[in-house]
Write an enzyme that holds these catalytic residues in place. Structure first.
Site, mmCIF file in Angstrom:
data_model
loop_
_atom_site.group_PDB
_atom_site.id
_atom_site.type_symbol
_atom_site.label_atom_id
_atom_site.label_comp_id
_atom_site.label_asym_id
_atom_site.label_seq_id
_atom_site.Cartn_x
_atom_site.Cartn_y
_atom_site.Cartn_z
ATOM 1 N N GLY A 14 55.583 -81.890 -95.753
ATOM 2 C CA GLY A 14 54.993 -81.899 -94.420
ATOM 3 C C GLY A 14 55.805 -81.055 -93.444
ATOM 4 N N LYS A 75 53.465 -89.922 -98.992
ATOM 5 C CA LYS A 75 53.462 -90.310 -100.395
ATOM 6 C C LYS A 75 52.038 -90.688 -100.804
ATOM 7 C CE LYS A 75 57.395 -92.346 -101.890
ATOM 8 N NZ LYS A 75 57.855 -91.276 -102.758
ATOM 9 N N SER A 128 49.256 -76.221 -103.536
ATOM 10 C CA SER A 128 50.152 -75.904 -104.647
ATOM 11 C C SER A 128 51.196 -74.891 -104.221
ATOM 12 C CB SER A 128 49.367 -75.347 -105.832
ATOM 13 O OG SER A 128 50.273 -74.998 -106.852
ATOM 14 N N GLY A 129 52.349 -74.985 -104.852
ATOM 15 C CA GLY A 129 53.409 -74.025 -104.572
ATOM 16 C C GLY A 129 54.718 -74.697 -104.214
ATOM 17 N N GLY A 130 54.719 -76.027 -104.229
ATOM 18 C CA GLY A 130 55.964 -76.745 -103.952
ATOM 19 C C GLY A 130 56.463 -76.503 -102.544
ATOM 20 N N LYS A 182 42.624 -78.898 -107.758
ATOM 21 C CA LYS A 182 44.102 -78.926 -107.780
ATOM 22 C C LYS A 182 44.585 -79.646 -109.043
ATOM 23 C CE LYS A 182 48.487 -78.878 -106.627
ATOM 24 N NZ LYS A 182 49.179 -80.090 -106.483
ATOM 25 N N HIS A 185 44.163 -77.343 -111.923
ATOM 26 C CA HIS A 185 45.227 -76.344 -111.769
ATOM 27 C C HIS A 185 46.521 -76.870 -112.394
ATOM 28 C CE1 HIS A 185 48.926 -75.228 -109.662
ATOM 29 N NE2 HIS A 185 48.430 -74.020 -109.522
ATOM 30 N N ASN A 186 46.873 -78.102 -112.077
ATOM 31 C CA ASN A 186 48.108 -78.667 -112.628
ATOM 32 C C ASN A 186 48.017 -78.839 -114.140
ATOM 33 O OD1 ASN A 186 48.690 -78.880 -109.901
ATOM 34 N ND2 ASN A 186 49.761 -80.822 -110.131
ATOM 35 N N GLU A 189 48.637 -75.616 -115.607
ATOM 36 C CA GLU A 189 50.081 -75.373 -115.483
ATOM 37 C C GLU A 189 50.838 -76.041 -116.650
ATOM 38 O OE1 GLU A 189 51.551 -76.263 -111.450
ATOM 39 O OE2 GLU A 189 53.238 -77.284 -112.396
ATOM 40 N N LYS A 260 54.660 -86.118 -113.638
ATOM 41 C CA LYS A 260 54.321 -86.977 -112.509
ATOM 42 C C LYS A 260 52.914 -87.528 -112.641
ATOM 43 C CE LYS A 260 56.622 -84.491 -108.902
ATOM 44 N NZ LYS A 260 56.383 -84.134 -107.510
ATOM 45 N N ARG A 287 54.702 -83.408 -124.023
ATOM 46 C CA ARG A 287 55.709 -83.968 -123.110
ATOM 47 C C ARG A 287 55.967 -85.424 -123.463
ATOM 48 N NH1 ARG A 287 55.157 -81.835 -116.868
ATOM 49 N NH2 ARG A 287 54.548 -79.689 -117.323
ATOM 50 N N ARG A 447 27.964 -91.761 -139.723
ATOM 51 C CA ARG A 447 27.526 -92.660 -138.652
ATOM 52 C C ARG A 447 26.170 -93.280 -138.995
ATOM 53 N NH1 ARG A 447 26.282 -90.508 -134.068
ATOM 54 N NH2 ARG A 447 26.937 -92.223 -132.728
ATOM 55 N N HIS A 453 23.018 -94.802 -136.979
ATOM 56 C CA HIS A 453 23.066 -94.130 -135.675
ATOM 57 C C HIS A 453 22.103 -92.938 -135.585
ATOM 58 C CE1 HIS A 453 26.129 -96.687 -134.062
ATOM 59 N NE2 HIS A 453 26.966 -96.425 -135.052
HETATM 60 P P1 NDP Z 1 57.061 -87.938 -100.419
HETATM 61 O O1 NDP Z 1 55.984 -87.995 -101.418
HETATM 62 O O2 NDP Z 1 58.456 -88.183 -100.856
HETATM 63 O O3 NDP Z 1 56.700 -88.960 -99.224
HETATM 64 C C1 NDP Z 1 57.575 -89.169 -98.148
HETATM 65 C C2 NDP Z 1 56.805 -89.218 -96.862
HETATM 66 O O4 NDP Z 1 55.824 -90.263 -96.903
HETATM 67 C C3 NDP Z 1 57.716 -89.524 -95.685
HETATM 68 O O5 NDP Z 1 57.254 -88.819 -94.574
HETATM 69 C C4 NDP Z 1 57.520 -91.028 -95.537
HETATM 70 O O6 NDP Z 1 57.818 -91.500 -94.251
HETATM 71 C C5 NDP Z 1 56.050 -91.144 -95.790
HETATM 72 N N1 NDP Z 1 55.634 -92.484 -96.129
HETATM 73 C C6 NDP Z 1 55.888 -93.167 -97.258
HETATM 74 N N2 NDP Z 1 55.310 -94.381 -97.223
HETATM 75 C C7 NDP Z 1 54.692 -94.480 -96.013
HETATM 76 C C8 NDP Z 1 53.915 -95.484 -95.379
HETATM 77 N N3 NDP Z 1 53.651 -96.649 -96.000
HETATM 78 N N4 NDP Z 1 53.442 -95.239 -94.152
HETATM 79 C C9 NDP Z 1 53.681 -94.076 -93.539
HETATM 80 N N5 NDP Z 1 54.395 -93.069 -94.085
HETATM 81 C C10 NDP Z 1 54.890 -93.273 -95.315
HETATM 82 O O7 NDP Z 1 57.015 -86.545 -99.635
HETATM 83 P P2 NDP Z 1 56.791 -85.046 -100.145
HETATM 84 O O8 NDP Z 1 56.975 -84.212 -98.939
HETATM 85 O O9 NDP Z 1 57.565 -84.718 -101.372
HETATM 86 O O10 NDP Z 1 55.264 -85.016 -100.582
HETATM 87 C C11 NDP Z 1 54.231 -85.342 -99.679
HETATM 88 C C12 NDP Z 1 52.913 -85.306 -100.416
HETATM 89 O O11 NDP Z 1 52.691 -83.994 -100.904
HETATM 90 C C13 NDP Z 1 52.854 -86.219 -101.631
HETATM 91 O O12 NDP Z 1 51.561 -86.758 -101.734
HETATM 92 C C14 NDP Z 1 53.110 -85.285 -102.779
HETATM 93 O O13 NDP Z 1 52.552 -85.754 -103.987
HETATM 94 C C15 NDP Z 1 52.429 -84.028 -102.297
HETATM 95 N N6 NDP Z 1 52.895 -82.789 -102.863
HETATM 96 C C16 NDP Z 1 54.212 -82.587 -103.116
HETATM 97 C C17 NDP Z 1 54.644 -81.398 -103.651
HETATM 98 C C18 NDP Z 1 56.100 -81.189 -103.872
HETATM 99 O O14 NDP Z 1 56.450 -80.148 -104.439
HETATM 100 N N7 NDP Z 1 56.961 -82.101 -103.440
HETATM 101 C C19 NDP Z 1 53.720 -80.311 -103.981
HETATM 102 C C20 NDP Z 1 52.373 -80.583 -103.604
HETATM 103 C C21 NDP Z 1 51.995 -81.774 -103.089
HETATM 104 P P3 NDP Z 1 59.323 -92.016 -93.908
HETATM 105 O O15 NDP Z 1 60.096 -90.800 -93.585
HETATM 106 O O16 NDP Z 1 59.120 -92.902 -92.733
HETATM 107 O O17 NDP Z 1 59.816 -92.749 -95.108
#
Ligand code: NDP
Length: 477
Positions: A14, A75, A128-130, A182, A185-186, A189, A260, A287, A447, A453
């Site tokens: 984010g 999350k 996608s792209g981390g 998506k 895509h994974n 991958e 994952k 895997r 069958r 069948h």
């Molecule tokens: P995480 O999946 O580690 O999630 C952490 C975030 O979620 C924090 O902002 C946390 O807030 C918030 N959170 C967790 N529980 C709650 C809750 N109950 N209420 C409100 N907020 C909550 O973060 P990432 O940045 O790694 O990933 C975010 C999303 O993007 C996930 O869905 C992930 O699967 C997806 N994604 C991730 C990629 C990657 O490479 N990491 C790639 C593509 C997609 P707080 O700070 O308060 O704990």
């Protein structure tokens, strides 16, 4: 209200997405459950653009221009539902909630329906792209309504990766279409990585070469048809030495591949849709197998010698070329299967997904980015009802050229006892697809024998049953 878009959930993804938006000139409202993340983002990167930080969800929503667009980047699973529930009473009809997390498309369909009931747009979006992609330009796969895309499109297309001036973002289709694409895509991958790993293993066994030497081969391959991000970083990883031991890095890493869950989702969905994505399935199971340490140890003890022959490569260059062609042909199978699954999902859920367009937005930003995807786009653009990607002209020519190599590599691997499940199963898929007759006929006979069948005949219409336990006469059902 001054912000054009908001991001709630400011962990690594984010945070980087918000920075990307701000760097591209958008005013971005910020929110995170624990406000420290919001504060540190503004403290560390506040000068990259215009941010409107908020500590409460209400202040966050109040900062947004209408119709409001809120990106949820928390999350996946329960947390996403919790945040959506918090948002609903604060939003007005026509506002847009965008879930950029890794949601299962079925959850996205459920959420979209629920929010539609509140007059809200819900846009499940694959990203996608981390971390790097989120910051510098990801591949973005938004689902949801066409109306929501009118607001989101110009924003997402600007922050997405660009290839030849074309953004790696397009509206995929309604409700869960974006997260579905998506997911596939994974899955692709997974297949791509498994095939690369098998190619490495085969080269190593055949040549008896060190990883650093193999890195060179992958570097050369990256200059040709196989050019892709994954081949490029394969060369990087194989060429890397462990600082502590001085050994090749790949030799000090525990050989247990983790996941994952998106590969599993892809295979589960393919089973539901009846689409044989054997490459992705082999990759996912490979895997799993790697993680069964006890079984592997027991099998190693029980079968120290299973009659494998020493692999003796006499012509190094010819062998490397064989593996390259086998890899390319197997990769074509994996992509053909993945696109079959997208087409089937699109039909099942009425998404009307443009297959060529999907290939276009994977050319940059994402992990499977590759030149090769241009060929896929061309193939589906030229013939949208292509029965399988395998028969499109360039793909058919490439597979035809590669078939002798493919057979040699799979046969030699079996003789030498080197497991190459994805190479072998891709070749088997190819041979099954082109077979004049399949032993499925015998399965139908069995069958009918044990379960009445019924079966169809090759020579006339109708449904038939043989009285196996009686006089063996045939009935027409
Ligand atoms: P995480 O999946 O580690 O999630 C952490 C975030 O979620 C924090 O902002 C946390 O807030 C918030 N959170 C967790 N529980 C709650 C809750 N109950 N209420 C409100 N907020 C909550 O973060 P990432 O940045 O790694 O990933 C975010 C999303 O993007 C996930 O869905 C992930 O699967 C997806 N994604 C991730 C990629 C990657 O490479 N990491 C790639 C593509 C997609 P707080 O700070 O308060 O704990």
């Amino acid at each position: 209200a001054t912000a054009q878009i908001g991001v709630t959930g400011l962990a690594v993804m984010g945070r980087n997405l918000a920075r990307n938006l701000a760097r591209n000139g958008f005013t971005v409202a910020l929110h995170n459950r624990s406000p420290e993340r919001t504060r540190s983002l503004v403290a560390e990167h506040g000068d990259e653009g215009t941010f409107v930080p908020a500590e409460s969800m209400a202040d966050f929503v109040a900062a947004l221009e209408r119709p409001r667009a809120v990106i949820v980047m928390v999350k996946a699973g329960g947390p996403t539902d919790a945040v959506i529930d918090e948002l609903i009473p604060l939003l007005d009809a026509g506002d847009i909630v965008v879930d950029c997390g890794n949601a299962h498309f079925a959850d996205t369909r459920r959420r979209e329906e629920a929010l539609r009931g509140h007059g809200l747009h819900f846009v499940g979006t694959g990203v996608s792209g981390g971390e790097e992609g989120a910051l510098r330009g990801p591949s973005i796969m938004p689902g949801g309504s066409a109306e929501s895309y009118r607001k989101l499109g110009p924003i997402f297309e600007k922050i997405a990766a660009q290839v030849d001036g074309v953004p790696c973002c397009r509206h995929i289709g309604p409700d869960g279409a974006g997260h579905f694409v998506k997911m596939v895509h994974n899955g692709i991958e997974y297949a791509d990585m498994q095939l690369i790993a098998e190619a490495y293993d085969l080269l190593r066994a055949g040549l008896g070469a060190e990883p650093a030497e193999l890195a060179e081969i992958f570097r050369e391959w990256n200059a040709g048809e196989l050019e892709s991000f994954l081949i490029e970083i394969t060369a990087d990883v194989l060429g890397h030495r462990d600082a502590a031991t001085g050994r090749a890095f790949v030799d000090i890493v525990l050989d247990r591949a983790e996941q994952k869950g998106t590969g599993r989702w892809t295979v589960q969905s393919a089973l539901d849709l009846g689409i044989p994505i054997t490459g992705i399935a082999e990759a996912t199971f490979a895997r799993s197998l790697s993680g069964h340490a006890d079984q592997r140890a027991a099998a190693r003890r029980a079968f120290p010698d299973a009659g494998e022959k020493k692999w003796q490569v006499t012509d190094r260059d010819a062998f490397v070329e064989d593996v390259r062609r086998a890899l390319l042909a197997s990769k074509i199978v994996a992509y053909a299967q993945g696109f079959d699954q997208i087409r089937a999902g699109s039909r099942e859920y009425d998404w009307d997904i443009d297959l060529g367009g999907t290939a276009t937005i994977w050319r940059g930003g994402c992990i499977i980015r590759a030149r090769f995807l241009d060929r896929i786009r061309q193939a589906y653009d030229e013939q949208p009802d292509l029965p399988t990607l395998l028969v499109a002209p360039w793909f058919a020519d490439t597979v035809n050229d590669g078939v002798p190599s493919w057979r040699r590599v799979v046969a030699e691997a079996a003789r030498a006892g080197v497991p190459a499940p994805a190479f072998a199963s891709s070749l088997a898929y190819f041979d099954a697809l082109r077979a004049e007759r399949l032993p499925a006929a015998l399965i139908q006979g069995l069958r009918d024998n044990f379960g009445a069948h019924t079966y169809h005949r090759v020579d006339r219409d109708g449904t038939f049953h043989t009285r196996w336990a009686g006089d063996r006469s045939e009935l027409e059902a």
